[in-house]
Write an enzyme that holds these catalytic residues in place. Structure first.
Site, PDB file in Angstrom:
ATOM      1  N   ASP A   1      -2.784  -3.081  -4.094  1.00  0.00           N
ATOM      2  CA  ASP A   1      -4.039  -2.317  -3.513  1.00  0.00           C
ATOM      3  C   ASP A   1      -5.084  -3.334  -4.498  1.00  0.00           C
ATOM      4  O   ASP A   1      -4.646  -3.955  -5.473  1.00  0.00           O
ATOM      5  CB  ASP A   1      -4.157  -0.813  -4.590  1.00  0.00           C
ATOM      6  N   SER A   2      -6.222  -3.392  -4.099  1.00  0.00           N
ATOM      7  CA  SER A   2      -7.069  -4.275  -4.659  1.00  0.00           C
ATOM      8  C   SER A   2      -7.780  -3.409  -6.041  1.00  0.00           C
ATOM      9  O   SER A   2      -8.607  -4.264  -6.674  1.00  0.00           O
ATOM     10  CB  SER A   2      -8.215  -4.469  -3.559  1.00  0.00           C
TER      11      SER A   2
ATOM     12  N   PHE B   1      -2.097  -0.949   0.584  1.00  0.00           N
ATOM     13  CA  PHE B   1      -3.093  -0.095   0.358  1.00  0.00           C
ATOM     14  C   PHE B   1      -2.495   1.360  -0.539  1.00  0.00           C
ATOM     15  O   PHE B   1      -3.024   2.606   0.095  1.00  0.00           O
ATOM     16  CB  PHE B   1      -4.156   0.367   1.450  1.00  0.00           C
TER      17      PHE B   1
ATOM     18  N   ASP C   1      -1.986   1.722   5.233  1.00  0.00           N
ATOM     19  CA  ASP C   1      -2.957   2.789   5.264  1.00  0.00           C
ATOM     20  C   ASP C   1      -4.162   2.289   4.689  1.00  0.00           C
ATOM     21  O   ASP C   1      -4.549   2.814   3.706  1.00  0.00           O
ATOM     22  CB  ASP C   1      -2.288   3.868   4.189  1.00  0.00           C
TER      23      ASP C   1
ATOM     24  N   ARG D   1       3.745  11.205   3.539  1.00  0.00           N
ATOM     25  CA  ARG D   1       4.564  10.649   2.568  1.00  0.00           C
ATOM     26  C   ARG D   1       5.948  10.987   2.491  1.00  0.00           C
ATOM     27  O   ARG D   1       6.936  10.545   2.325  1.00  0.00           O
ATOM     28  CB  ARG D   1       3.868  10.822   1.081  1.00  0.00           C
TER      29      ARG D   1
ATOM     30  N   CYS E   1      -7.954   5.496   9.577  1.00  0.00           N
ATOM     31  CA  CYS E   1      -8.622   6.877   9.257  1.00  0.00           C
ATOM     32  C   CYS E   1     -10.094   6.647   9.674  1.00  0.00           C
ATOM     33  O   CYS E   1     -10.987   7.344   9.230  1.00  0.00           O
ATOM     34  CB  CYS E   1      -8.314   7.322   7.656  1.00  0.00           C
TER      35      CYS E   1
END
Ligand code: SAH
Length: 397
Positions: A250-251, A228, A301, A212, A341
């Site tokens: 984002d969801s 995301f 991400d 970040r 990830c």
């Protein structure tokens, strides 16, 4: 203490490599009685002692080594030492000293399989994911309070992986009481609210702190798309770094509510440059493509698409899909900051997927930086599985 005796030839990974996991297929027999989480003595087939481990009869990972010293007692003092060593390791790195949001214990990589501890100011959140860790809850918490002087400890042991160990989810305060005001941390000069009870993981993705920060360094004057975005960690750094605009997707509605609240906690940031979109990234990127939208810098991400190698094929398709769309949406000279990830996707495979995505997008691209988890998420050399987060910064022609 019960004895766990390995099959012939199965002592190699423990004895030669100090790998902390013993899979069910390596175990020959148990002599004596052991309940889930009990400490057992591990012996090779020729009865050479290998160390002491936590027994987990329900899991395919049948035992996790606490120590490779067959003489070391696994008791309250052991956990006090291991916890103190993990905390001291962070203090020894200048870049981590003084961080308000900090991973204190990174499980296997800190010699404490199944134990995660994250500090947010004077609150520590623990997540215990193995039978052995669960058994030593009190000793671990006492060690954390002693090593950090924190005011309170909250347990967030509600991760799915507990099911594989035959453990029920459990959450709540283990030390001290709920604070009067919502928790916040400062990260790279930005204030962030942390929902330790309802947020993902222990409340926040501390592993991306350094990345970040890097985004903030890259963002000046750019139109940024943050996919995301969760609670807006990358988005706020981009704004702080002088981005011309930041569109974040984002969801999760609650994550976006927290993201908006986080922006409000930073009145110095130009809120008018931020847009939040509740949508499925796969769909939103397609829509942008149809609308002919372009960006200078795109962050991808996503969540873990492949928790293990058995999911790698399907996950590879999902990574390819979003990265292909990402490449297409970048202006010439644009930057793609892309992550995985997934434990089941190695760095080499990830790089191949991104190469395929750029090729299919008809764009030439080059890696300008390799990215990984922050220094408080170390990877023990005897535990390569600890390297779950990998990323590439790719410049697109
Ligand atoms: N970059 C974030 C962490 C991302 S975690 C940070 O630095 O804090 C992954 C996020 O993806 C979660 O917030 C989750 O809600 C979101 N997510 C999962 N699937 C999604 C999808 N298909 N579309 C949009 N968001 C999704």
């Amino acid at each position: 203490m019960a004895q766990l005796i390995l099959m012939p030839g199965k002592e190699r990974s423990a004895f030669k490599q100090h790998h902390p996991w013993l899979f069910a297929g390596s175990v020959g027999r148990l002599e004596g009685r052991a309940r889930p989480g009990d400490t057992v003595e591990v012996l090779a087939d020729n009865l050479r002692p290998l160390g002491r481990a936590a027994y987990s009869p329900k899991s395919q990972i049948r035992a996790r080594f606490w120590t490779f010293d067959p003489e070391e007692s696994v008791d309250d003092a052991f956990f006090k030492r291991r916890v103190a060593a993990a905390v001291a390791r962070r203090q020894a790195l200048p870049e981590l000293r003084g961080q308000q949001g900090l991973r204190l214990i990174h499980a296997e990589s800190d010699g404490l399989p199944g134990v995660i501890a994250d500090q947010y100011g004077d609150t520590v959140v623990v997540q215990l994911t193995s039978a052995g860790a669960d058994k030593w809850r009190n000793a671990i918490v006492a060690g954390l309070v002693k090593a950090t002087g924190c005011a309170r400890v909250y347990e967030r042991s509600d991760s799915d992986v507990r099911g594989l160990e035959g453990l029920e989810p459990t959450t709540g305060w283990l030390h001290g009481e709920a604070p009067d005001s919502p928790l916040t941390i400062a990260e790279n000069g930005v204030t962030l609210g942390i929902d330790i009870a309802g947020g993902h993981k222990t409340g926040f993705y501390l592993d991306q702190r350094e990345n970040r920060f890097l985004l903030g360094q890259l963002a000046a004057g750019k139109d940024v798309l943050n996919c995301f975005c969760y609670t807006g960690g990358f988005s706020l750094q981009a704004l702080a770094g002088g981005a011309a605009s930041v569109l974040s997707i984002d969801s999760s509605g609650p994550a976006l509510d927290q993201a908006r609240a986080n922006l409000a906690l930073n009145p110095a940031l130009p809120a008018d440059r931020a847009t939040w979109l509740e949508a499925d990234v796969f769909q939103a990127l397609r829509d942008f493509r149809k609308e002919g939208r372009q960006f200078d810098l795109i962050v991808l991400d996503p969540p873990k698409f492949a928790p293990s190698a058995s999911h790698a094929d399907r996950a590879a398709k999902a990574y390819k899909d979003i990265n292909l769309l990402g490449c297409r949406l970048l202006k010439p000279g644009g930057l793609l900051m892309t992550y995985s990830c997934s434990g089941g996707i190695g760095l080499e495979l990830f790089q191949k997927i991104i190469a395929g995505a750029a090729l299919d997008a008809g764009r030439e691209a080059r890696i300008v930086r390799r990215l990984a988890g922050a220094a408080d998420h170390p990877v023990a050399l005897n535990f390569p599985e600890g390297e779950y987060l990998k990323g590439l910064l790719v410049q697109i022609d």
